[in-house]
Write a protein that holds these residues in place. Structure first.
Motif, PDB file in Angstrom:
ATOM      1  N   VAL A 101     128.538 -18.875   3.211  1.00  0.00           N
ATOM      2  CA  VAL A 101     128.048 -17.556   3.608  1.00  0.00           C
ATOM      3  C   VAL A 101     126.626 -17.665   4.148  1.00  0.00           C
ATOM      4  O   VAL A 101     126.254 -16.973   5.099  1.00  0.00           O
ATOM      5  CB  VAL A 101     128.091 -16.588   2.406  1.00  0.00           C
ATOM      6  CG1 VAL A 101     127.374 -15.283   2.721  1.00  0.00           C
ATOM      7  CG2 VAL A 101     129.535 -16.333   1.994  1.00  0.00           C
ATOM      8  N   HIS A 134     133.824 -21.105   1.155  1.00  0.00           N
ATOM      9  CA  HIS A 134     133.332 -21.090   2.537  1.00  0.00           C
ATOM     10  C   HIS A 134     131.881 -20.642   2.565  1.00  0.00           C
ATOM     11  O   HIS A 134     131.482 -19.705   1.852  1.00  0.00           O
ATOM     12  CB  HIS A 134     134.191 -20.164   3.406  1.00  0.00           C
ATOM     13  CG  HIS A 134     135.584 -20.645   3.561  1.00  0.00           C
ATOM     14  ND1 HIS A 134     136.613 -19.836   4.001  1.00  0.00           N
ATOM     15  CD2 HIS A 134     136.159 -21.858   3.323  1.00  0.00           C
ATOM     16  CE1 HIS A 134     137.742 -20.521   4.041  1.00  0.00           C
ATOM     17  NE2 HIS A 134     137.480 -21.753   3.631  1.00  0.00           N
ATOM     18  N   VAL A 175     128.262 -19.473  -1.255  1.00  0.00           N
ATOM     19  CA  VAL A 175     129.644 -19.590  -0.790  1.00  0.00           C
ATOM     20  C   VAL A 175     130.480 -18.435  -1.336  1.00  0.00           C
ATOM     21  O   VAL A 175     130.173 -17.863  -2.381  1.00  0.00           O
ATOM     22  CB  VAL A 175     130.272 -20.942  -1.212  1.00  0.00           C
ATOM     23  CG1 VAL A 175     129.465 -22.112  -0.663  1.00  0.00           C
ATOM     24  CG2 VAL A 175     130.398 -21.045  -2.728  1.00  0.00           C
ATOM     25  N   ASP A 176     131.555 -18.095  -0.603  1.00  0.00           N
ATOM     26  CA  ASP A 176     132.496 -17.096  -1.112  1.00  0.00           C
ATOM     27  C   ASP A 176     133.441 -17.753  -2.108  1.00  0.00           C
ATOM     28  O   ASP A 176     133.337 -18.960  -2.390  1.00  0.00           O
ATOM     29  CB  ASP A 176     133.229 -16.387   0.032  1.00  0.00           C
ATOM     30  CG  ASP A 176     134.124 -17.325   0.855  1.00  0.00           C
ATOM     31  OD1 ASP A 176     134.409 -18.454   0.385  1.00  0.00           O
ATOM     32  OD2 ASP A 176     134.541 -16.929   1.948  1.00  0.00           O
ATOM     33  N   VAL A 198     130.154 -13.889  -4.900  1.00  0.00           N
ATOM     34  CA  VAL A 198     129.821 -15.163  -4.259  1.00  0.00           C
ATOM     35  C   VAL A 198     129.240 -16.095  -5.324  1.00  0.00           C
ATOM     36  O   VAL A 198     128.857 -15.656  -6.420  1.00  0.00           O
ATOM     37  CB  VAL A 198     128.801 -14.967  -3.115  1.00  0.00           C
ATOM     38  CG1 VAL A 198     129.424 -14.272  -1.917  1.00  0.00           C
ATOM     39  CG2 VAL A 198     127.577 -14.202  -3.598  1.00  0.00           C
ATOM     40  N   LEU A 217     131.414  -9.636   5.772  1.00  0.00           N
ATOM     41  CA  LEU A 217     130.987  -9.533   4.383  1.00  0.00           C
ATOM     42  C   LEU A 217     130.845  -8.063   4.001  1.00  0.00           C
ATOM     43  O   LEU A 217     130.655  -7.195   4.856  1.00  0.00           O
ATOM     44  CB  LEU A 217     129.645 -10.236   4.193  1.00  0.00           C
ATOM     45  CG  LEU A 217     129.635 -11.740   4.477  1.00  0.00           C
ATOM     46  CD1 LEU A 217     128.199 -12.251   4.484  1.00  0.00           C
ATOM     47  CD2 LEU A 217     130.466 -12.486   3.451  1.00  0.00           C
ATOM     48  N   ARG A 235     132.723 -22.771   7.209  1.00  0.00           N
ATOM     49  CA  ARG A 235     131.942 -21.536   7.310  1.00  0.00           C
ATOM     50  C   ARG A 235     132.858 -20.328   7.223  1.00  0.00           C
ATOM     51  O   ARG A 235     133.983 -20.342   7.712  1.00  0.00           O
ATOM     52  CB  ARG A 235     131.180 -21.502   8.636  1.00  0.00           C
ATOM     53  CG  ARG A 235     130.215 -22.655   8.832  1.00  0.00           C
ATOM     54  CD  ARG A 235     129.604 -22.617  10.220  1.00  0.00           C
ATOM     55  NE  ARG A 235     128.705 -23.736  10.449  1.00  0.00           N
ATOM     56  CZ  ARG A 235     128.099 -23.986  11.596  1.00  0.00           C
ATOM     57  NH1 ARG A 235     128.299 -23.173  12.631  1.00  0.00           N
ATOM     58  NH2 ARG A 235     127.299 -25.021  11.729  1.00  0.00           N
ATOM     59  N   ARG A 236     132.336 -19.274   6.635  1.00  0.00           N
ATOM     60  CA  ARG A 236     133.093 -18.028   6.545  1.00  0.00           C
ATOM     61  C   ARG A 236     132.987 -17.277   7.862  1.00  0.00           C
ATOM     62  O   ARG A 236     131.887 -17.026   8.359  1.00  0.00           O
ATOM     63  CB  ARG A 236     132.574 -17.153   5.409  1.00  0.00           C
ATOM     64  CG  ARG A 236     133.334 -15.830   5.273  1.00  0.00           C
ATOM     65  CD  ARG A 236     132.734 -14.936   4.207  1.00  0.00           C
ATOM     66  NE  ARG A 236     133.346 -13.622   4.197  1.00  0.00           N
ATOM     67  CZ  ARG A 236     134.401 -13.288   3.472  1.00  0.00           C
ATOM     68  NH1 ARG A 236     134.959 -14.194   2.677  1.00  0.00           N
ATOM     69  NH2 ARG A 236     134.901 -12.063   3.519  1.00  0.00           N
ATOM     70  N   ASP A 237     134.132 -16.900   8.421  1.00  0.00           N
ATOM     71  CA  ASP A 237     134.165 -16.132   9.668  1.00  0.00           C
ATOM     72  C   ASP A 237     134.381 -14.647   9.424  1.00  0.00           C
ATOM     73  O   ASP A 237     134.017 -13.807  10.253  1.00  0.00           O
ATOM     74  CB  ASP A 237     135.273 -16.663  10.590  1.00  0.00           C
ATOM     75  CG  ASP A 237     135.019 -18.102  11.030  1.00  0.00           C
ATOM     76  OD1 ASP A 237     133.842 -18.432  11.252  1.00  0.00           O
ATOM     77  OD2 ASP A 237     135.987 -18.873  11.130  1.00  0.00           O
TER      78      ASP A 237
END
Length: 211
Positions: A124, A122, A117-118, A65, A59, A54-56
């Motif tokens: 989003v 990861h 995802v980015d 993306v 954004l 997961r993206r922490d």
């Protein structure tokens, strides 16, 4: 467990699961649904699944993306930009999104329920085409982290329910603490809490529990 779109997922889906270079079909069963956030949680037997990272990081609008999907046997990817990032909001179906994430162009058929995802891969959010008319959104990671455990534990999300249909109405200011507006009751669910409490069609609601 696999997370997908509530709208597009039958009760007993057949899931294509990557096994090396091959895709193996496994029977699944839905163990929880939330129409308010368009999330379904599917259980499949056999193990071997690796959770996506997961993206922490925060954004930003304009960030690139990828929307991913597997409508057939091959993965499809669609490059897009985050067009709008807004505050939390309630959906028409009663759910709450922790942020409003909309990409800059419409999702193709088959992308609902897939990951956004980015560029590092990861997560989003989860793509959805059905929560708000005319808006192709992503259910944010923070919302998934809140909703999925509840669906796994209880099968649904508990929400308040009045059982009344209302529309905005202008009323004398003296009857509404100076606001001049209320909620006119135009329909009632027969066995709903509103009907049980004595609410009648034609009533105007100006407060609930003093608020």
């Amino acid at each position: 467990l696999i997370v997908s779109s509530n709208y597009h997922t039958p009760d007993a889906p057949v899931i294509g699961v990557a096994d090396g270079a091959d895709v193996v079909e496994r029977p699944g069963r839905v163990i929880g649904r939330d129409p308010g956030t368009d999330v379904a949680v599917i259980a499949v037997d056999g193990g071997g699944l690796t959770p996506i990272a997961r993206r922490d990081a925060a954004l930003a609008a304009g960030q690139l993306v990828f929307a991913l999907a597997r409508p057939g046997r091959a993965i499809r990817a669609s490059l897009r930009g985050l067009g709008v990032i807004g505050p939390a909001l309630r959906t028409p179906a009663g759910g709450r999104l922790d942020a409003y994430l909309e990409t800059d162009r419409a999702l193709a058929r088959g992308f609902g329920g897939g990951p956004l995802v980015d560029l590092a891969g990861h997560l989003v959010g989860m793509n959805t085409r059905t929560l708000i008319g005319g808006a192709d959104l992503a259910v944010p990671v923070a919302t998934l982290a809140r909703v999925v455990p509840a669906l796994e534990a209880h099968g649904r999300i508990a929400r308040g329910y009045l059982g009344v249909g209302v529309q905005a109405a202008a009323i004398p200011a003296a009857s509404s603490d100076g606001r001049g507006r209320g909620a006119l009751v135009v329909s009632l669910d027969d066995d709903g809490p509103g009907a049980a409490a004595g609410v009648l069609v034609g009533d105007v609601l100006i407060a609930i529990d003093g608020v």
